[in-house]
Design a protein around this motif. Structure first.
Motif, PDB file in Angstrom:
ATOM      1  N   ALA A   1      21.216  32.862  40.340  1.00 25.44           N
ATOM      2  CA  ALA A   1      22.208  33.753  40.949  1.00 25.44           C
ATOM      3  C   ALA A   1      21.529  34.928  41.648  1.00 25.44           C
ATOM      4  CB  ALA A   1      23.185  34.247  39.892  1.00 25.44           C
ATOM      5  N   ALA A   2      20.488  35.473  41.029  1.00 25.76           N
ATOM      6  CA  ALA A   2      19.769  36.594  41.635  1.00 25.76           C
ATOM      7  C   ALA A   2      19.080  36.151  42.932  1.00 25.76           C
ATOM      8  CB  ALA A   2      18.749  37.168  40.656  1.00 25.76           C
TER       9      ALA A   2
ATOM     10  N   MET B   1      26.742  33.149  39.085  1.00 30.57           N
ATOM     11  CA  MET B   1      26.513  32.866  37.661  1.00 30.57           C
ATOM     12  C   MET B   1      27.578  31.914  37.130  1.00 30.57           C
ATOM     13  SD  MET B   1      23.992  34.174  35.704  1.00 30.57           S
ATOM     14  CE  MET B   1      24.677  34.565  34.107  1.00 30.57           C
ATOM     15  N   LYS B   2      28.828  32.180  37.459  1.00 30.79           N
ATOM     16  CA  LYS B   2      29.942  31.348  36.991  1.00 30.79           C
ATOM     17  C   LYS B   2      29.796  29.914  37.476  1.00 30.79           C
ATOM     18  CE  LYS B   2      35.035  31.372  36.825  1.00 30.79           C
ATOM     19  NZ  LYS B   2      35.332  30.040  37.379  1.00 30.79           N
ATOM     20  N   ALA B   3      29.480  29.740  38.744  1.00 31.60           N
ATOM     21  CA  ALA B   3      29.329  28.400  39.297  1.00 31.60           C
ATOM     22  C   ALA B   3      28.190  27.642  38.616  1.00 31.60           C
ATOM     23  CB  ALA B   3      29.079  28.488  40.799  1.00 31.60           C
TER      24      ALA B   3
ATOM     25  N   ALA C   1      29.796  41.332  42.561  1.00 34.21           N
ATOM     26  CA  ALA C   1      30.815  40.279  42.511  1.00 34.21           C
ATOM     27  C   ALA C   1      30.231  38.942  42.970  1.00 34.21           C
ATOM     28  CB  ALA C   1      32.010  40.678  43.375  1.00 34.21           C
ATOM     29  N   GLU C   2      29.385  38.971  43.996  1.00 36.19           N
ATOM     30  CA  GLU C   2      28.736  37.745  44.465  1.00 36.19           C
ATOM     31  C   GLU C   2      27.839  37.162  43.366  1.00 36.19           C
ATOM     32  OE1 GLU C   2      26.621  38.774  47.959  1.00 36.19           O
ATOM     33  OE2 GLU C   2      28.393  38.900  49.240  1.00 36.19           O
ATOM     34  N   TYR C   3      27.105  38.045  42.706  1.00 36.98           N
ATOM     35  CA  TYR C   3      26.231  37.609  41.615  1.00 36.98           C
ATOM     36  C   TYR C   3      27.050  36.957  40.498  1.00 36.98           C
ATOM     37  CZ  TYR C   3      23.408  38.026  37.372  1.00 36.98           C
ATOM     38  OH  TYR C   3      22.767  37.762  36.191  1.00 36.98           O
ATOM     39  N   GLN C   4      28.159  37.576  40.119  1.00 35.94           N
ATOM     40  CA  GLN C   4      29.004  37.037  39.051  1.00 35.94           C
ATOM     41  C   GLN C   4      29.558  35.661  39.443  1.00 35.94           C
ATOM     42  OE1 GLN C   4      29.428  38.199  36.104  1.00 35.94           O
ATOM     43  NE2 GLN C   4      29.186  40.414  36.086  1.00 35.94           N
TER      44      GLN C   4
ATOM     45  N   GLU D   1      24.968  52.012  47.460  1.00 38.35           N
ATOM     46  CA  GLU D   1      26.124  52.099  46.573  1.00 38.35           C
ATOM     47  C   GLU D   1      27.378  51.456  47.147  1.00 38.35           C
ATOM     48  OE1 GLU D   1      27.707  52.603  43.006  1.00 38.35           O
ATOM     49  OE2 GLU D   1      25.646  53.138  43.538  1.00 38.35           O
ATOM     50  N   PRO D   2      27.702  51.630  48.446  1.00 38.78           N
ATOM     51  CA  PRO D   2      28.908  50.979  48.978  1.00 38.78           C
ATOM     52  C   PRO D   2      28.871  49.447  48.877  1.00 38.78           C
ATOM     53  CG  PRO D   2      28.152  52.701  50.459  1.00 38.78           C
ATOM     54  CD  PRO D   2      27.065  52.505  49.447  1.00 38.78           C
ATOM     55  N   GLN D   3      27.649  48.863  48.860  1.00 39.72           N
ATOM     56  CA  GLN D   3      27.521  47.408  48.798  1.00 39.72           C
ATOM     57  C   GLN D   3      27.339  46.890  47.373  1.00 39.72           C
ATOM     58  OE1 GLN D   3      24.444  45.987  51.430  1.00 39.72           O
ATOM     59  NE2 GLN D   3      24.983  47.432  53.054  1.00 39.72           N
ATOM     60  N   ARG D   4      27.143  47.798  46.461  1.00 44.92           N
ATOM     61  CA  ARG D   4      26.795  47.384  45.104  1.00 44.92           C
ATOM     62  C   ARG D   4      27.902  46.554  44.449  1.00 44.92           C
ATOM     63  NH1 ARG D   4      22.770  48.837  41.830  1.00 44.92           N
ATOM     64  NH2 ARG D   4      23.039  48.514  39.596  1.00 44.92           N
ATOM     65  N   ALA D   5      29.147  47.005  44.565  1.00 42.56           N
ATOM     66  CA  ALA D   5      30.253  46.269  43.953  1.00 42.56           C
ATOM     67  C   ALA D   5      30.383  44.875  44.554  1.00 42.56           C
ATOM     68  CB  ALA D   5      31.554  47.050  44.106  1.00 42.56           C
ATOM     69  N   LEU D   6      30.210  44.775  45.891  1.00 48.95           N
ATOM     70  CA  LEU D   6      30.300  43.481  46.558  1.00 48.95           C
ATOM     71  C   LEU D   6      29.190  42.550  46.086  1.00 48.95           C
ATOM     72  CD1 LEU D   6      31.521  41.625  48.696  1.00 48.95           C
ATOM     73  CD2 LEU D   6      30.026  42.731  50.387  1.00 48.95           C
TER      74      LEU D   6
END
Length: 227
Positions: free
Chosen positions: A184-185, A215-217, A209-212, A201-206
């Motif tokens: 995922a990383a 990981m899920k997939a 979410a992409e990382y999560q 920081e503005p991109q951190r949440a995005l």
């Protein structure tokens, strides 16, 4: 006949006293062990470690002991023989041993008997005595790591509860989580376990979410139900 009966009767209390004495000593040993294993037990000079709500006492770094615990482990690392016992690390100092923080990258086969599990990006860390550990499948052990970013630490599997659908063992689950984390990383260019991640920081949440999602997939492809 009467004398023999009297003598045998007189012997019973003596045996009973000895057995009671043995039971009392065993009970004292058990109570002493329970007292030492209790989180509230504080040996003289020890300091309280409550990071991540760990709530245990350890000797301070720099503390010097003349002898090591008899069941310690020797862990060689880059030409130095470190000694490890109960979550405490020692380094030779002349004829004595000094309590130290272990170097990042050193690997132990087992975790300390008392540790706290924390989660970063769906990946478990294990904490004890000022030291963070992660499972690594390659050496089949727990590697000492840098402390993860406090802002990413959760006491629960952070939005990634993965239930093993195929009866995967705990070791296999840890291996799958680590390998999925690496994937995922790599896929997203975001690693929440690394201090000082260089993501605005503005991109951190995005990115998180992409990382999560990655990981899920990955975990679902390996036979987990992920929520």
């Amino acid at each position: 006949m009467t004398l023999a009966v009297l003598l045998s009767c007189a012997a019973v209390p003596a045996w009973a006293d000895r057995e009671r004495g043995d039971d009392d000593r065993r009970g004292d040993v058990r109570r002493d062990k329970d007292r030492r294993d209790s989180p509230s037990y504080k040996p003289p000079g020890y300091v309280h470690d409550n990071r991540h709500r760990h709530d245990r006492y350890y000797p301070p770094h720099g503390h010097v002991v003349p002898v090591l615990p008899h069941d310690h482990r020797v862990v060689p690392h880059r030409g130095v023989k470190y000694h490890y016992h109960g979550g405490v690390w020692y380094r030779p100092s002349g004829a004595r041993f000094t309590v130290v923080l272990p170097p990042v990258g050193i690997v132990v086969p087992v975790l300390p008997p008392f540790y706290t599990t924390i989660w970063v990006g769906g990946l478990p860390y294990y904490y004890a005595g000022g030291v963070h550990y992660m499972w690594r499948p390659e050496p089949r052990g727990y590697i000492v790591t840098q402390a993860p970013p406090e802002s990413e630490v959760s006491e629960q599997p952070d939005r990634l509860f993965a239930y093993p659908m195929k009866g995967q063992s705990e070791e296999q689950q840890a291996t799958d989580r680590y390998q999925c984390h690496q994937w995922a990383a790599d896929q997203t260019g975001f690693d929440p376990t690394q201090p000082g991640v260089t993501v605005p920081e503005p991109q951190r949440a995005l990115k998180r979410a992409e990382y999560q999602r990655a990981m899920k997939a990955c975990l679902e492809a390996r036979g987990y139900s992920v929520q």
